[in-house]
Design a protein around this motif. Structure first.
Motif, mmCIF file in Angstrom:
data_model
loop_
_atom_site.group_PDB
_atom_site.id
_atom_site.type_symbol
_atom_site.label_atom_id
_atom_site.label_comp_id
_atom_site.label_asym_id
_atom_site.label_seq_id
_atom_site.Cartn_x
_atom_site.Cartn_y
_atom_site.Cartn_z
ATOM 1 N N SER A 38 70.763 -13.778 -40.696
ATOM 2 C CA SER A 38 69.730 -12.776 -40.958
ATOM 3 C C SER A 38 68.741 -12.705 -39.804
ATOM 4 N N LEU A 39 68.392 -13.861 -39.239
ATOM 5 C CA LEU A 39 67.485 -13.879 -38.089
ATOM 6 C C LEU A 39 68.158 -13.268 -36.863
ATOM 7 N N ALA A 40 69.434 -13.604 -36.634
ATOM 8 C CA ALA A 40 70.153 -13.018 -35.499
ATOM 9 C C ALA A 40 70.181 -11.499 -35.600
ATOM 10 N N ARG A 41 70.397 -10.974 -36.809
ATOM 11 C CA ARG A 41 70.384 -9.525 -37.015
ATOM 12 C C ARG A 41 68.995 -8.954 -36.738
ATOM 13 N N ALA A 42 67.957 -9.682 -37.174
ATOM 14 C CA ALA A 42 66.589 -9.198 -37.008
ATOM 15 C C ALA A 42 66.178 -9.100 -35.546
ATOM 16 N N ILE A 43 66.706 -9.985 -34.701
ATOM 17 C CA ILE A 43 66.285 -10.001 -33.297
ATOM 18 C C ILE A 43 67.264 -9.288 -32.370
ATOM 19 N N ALA A 44 68.311 -8.683 -32.938
ATOM 20 C CA ALA A 44 69.312 -8.002 -32.106
ATOM 21 C C ALA A 44 68.694 -6.877 -31.282
ATOM 22 N N PHE A 45 67.652 -6.250 -31.809
ATOM 23 C CA PHE A 45 67.001 -5.126 -31.125
ATOM 24 C C PHE A 45 65.930 -5.581 -30.127
ATOM 25 N N GLU A 46 65.788 -6.880 -29.944
ATOM 26 C CA GLU A 46 64.698 -7.416 -29.107
ATOM 27 C C GLU A 46 63.357 -6.904 -29.617
ATOM 28 N N ASP A 93 73.458 4.385 -29.117
ATOM 29 C CA ASP A 93 74.779 4.802 -28.631
ATOM 30 C C ASP A 93 75.339 3.756 -27.678
ATOM 31 N N MET A 94 74.929 2.524 -27.875
ATOM 32 C CA MET A 94 75.325 1.432 -27.005
ATOM 33 C C MET A 94 76.847 1.242 -27.013
ATOM 34 N N PRO A 95 77.451 1.048 -25.844
ATOM 35 C CA PRO A 95 78.896 0.785 -25.803
ATOM 36 C C PRO A 95 79.253 -0.458 -26.613
ATOM 37 N N GLU A 96 80.428 -0.441 -27.229
ATOM 38 C CA GLU A 96 80.820 -1.549 -28.100
ATOM 39 C C GLU A 96 80.863 -2.874 -27.355
ATOM 40 N N LYS A 97 81.229 -2.838 -26.097
ATOM 41 C CA LYS A 97 81.268 -4.080 -25.312
ATOM 42 C C LYS A 97 79.874 -4.705 -25.219
ATOM 43 N N GLU A 98 78.848 -3.864 -25.050
ATOM 44 C CA GLU A 98 77.474 -4.363 -24.978
ATOM 45 C C GLU A 98 77.013 -4.859 -26.354
ATOM 46 N N VAL A 99 77.412 -4.154 -27.411
ATOM 47 C CA VAL A 99 77.085 -4.602 -28.767
ATOM 48 C C VAL A 99 77.636 -6.003 -29.003
ATOM 49 N N GLN A 100 78.886 -6.222 -28.629
ATOM 50 C CA GLN A 100 79.513 -7.531 -28.830
ATOM 51 C C GLN A 100 78.825 -8.613 -28.004
ATOM 52 N N ARG A 101 78.361 -8.248 -26.808
ATOM 53 C CA ARG A 101 77.646 -9.221 -25.974
ATOM 54 C C ARG A 101 76.347 -9.650 -26.637
ATOM 55 N N ILE A 102 75.625 -8.676 -27.192
ATOM 56 C CA ILE A 102 74.352 -8.982 -27.850
ATOM 57 C C ILE A 102 74.590 -9.814 -29.107
ATOM 58 N N VAL A 103 75.608 -9.463 -29.882
ATOM 59 C CA VAL A 103 75.934 -10.224 -31.092
ATOM 60 C C VAL A 103 76.190 -11.688 -30.738
ATOM 61 N N GLU A 104 77.002 -11.912 -29.731
ATOM 62 C CA GLU A 104 77.306 -13.287 -29.322
ATOM 63 C C GLU A 104 76.048 -14.006 -28.830
ATOM 64 N N GLU A 105 75.235 -13.307 -28.049
ATOM 65 C CA GLU A 105 74.012 -13.896 -27.505
ATOM 66 C C GLU A 105 73.050 -14.309 -28.627
ATOM 67 N N LYS A 106 72.852 -13.430 -29.607
ATOM 68 C CA LYS A 106 71.886 -13.716 -30.677
ATOM 69 C C LYS A 106 72.415 -14.801 -31.616
#
Length: 246
Positions: free
Chosen positions: A147-155, A108-121
């Motif tokens: 594909s790797l960025a998606r795989a590591i998005a969850f840490e 249920d992560m806020p969209e702003k945090e989702v976008q931060r993680i996407v950019e970071e990965k």
């Protein structure tokens, strides 16, 4: 981190894996090698819970996963990342939405945090400013990075790679190998890489495990592996050398 205890897998009357015993240490990179039909891909599918062993135990941390329900397995998989052989990106989604997919589905992560993680990965895998692009606009190497960025998005604690160099030229293969090593060091994850590319395995792995006709015939450090006198191991090295010379 990962432990297989006397694992066997059969499909009907055909035994594909025969009494596999293997421990993968926390934080190491293990390359699993073998020829086509050796059983290495079946081993990977067992590790991520897509199929279940006919007998034996598979431990992820303190959890034995072979008898878990699908819902229980999903909770374990949240600690895993998977980089598929052909990237497996959603063609109808942007790069950013591909990387964000799991975060939006399972949190249920806020969209702003989702976008931060996407950019970071994406930055971590060397893909700045591509979040708005579509997968069909990317090269094969770039798709692997997404594909790797998606795989590591969850840490995740564990990242599995299925033939990460498949379909790539030698230069891009080396870049992907460097990225796998960089990701392991940056995130301190346990990495399991299934590959038929011995040169790639030697570049990225702490240890190499070889599967031959369903049996685990050798497990050792890269340096020691090169000196194993087993004729099946040496034949694999020889085949690769012959391909390179050709």
């Amino acid at each position: 981190m990962i432990r297989l205890v006397d694992v066997c897998k059969s499909f009907g009357d055909k035994e594909v894996l025969h009494h596999i015993n293997l421990t993968i240490e926390d934080g190491e990179t293990l390359a699993i090698i073998g020829g086509s039909g050796s059983g290495k891909s079946t081993l990977l599918r067992l590790l991520i819970g897509l199929i279940r062993p006919t007998s034996g135990e598979i431990w992820i941390g303190d959890t034995e996963i072979s008898r878990l329900s699908e819902a229980e397995l999903d909770k374990v998989r949240l600690h895993m990342g998977m980089v598929f052989q052909y990237s497996a990106l959603f063609d109808s989604m942007t790069v950013g939405d591909n990387v964000a997919f799991g975060l939006r589905e399972h949190t249920d992560m806020p969209e702003k945090e989702v976008q931060r993680i996407v950019e970071e990965k994406l930055n971590l895998v060397g893909l700045e400013n591509v979040a708005h692009r579509m997968p069909n606009e990317l090269s094969g190497g770039m798709k692997k990075r997404v594909s790797l960025a998606r795989a590591i998005a969850f840490e995740p604690e564990i990242v599995f790679y299925d033939e990460p160099s498949s379909g790539l030229d030698p230069i891009m293969t080396e870049k992907i190998d460097e990225l796998i090593s960089h990701t392991q060091q940056a995130l301190n994850v346990t990495s399991v890489v299934v590959t038929h590319d011995m040169a790639s395995a030697c570049r990225i792995a702490d240890r190499i495990a070889m599967v031959y006709e369903g049996e685990l015939i050798a497990v050792d450090t890269v340096e020691n592996f090169k000196n194993i006198r087993d004729e099946r191991v040496q034949a694999f090295f020889h085949t690769l050398r012959t391909v390179k010379e050709a």
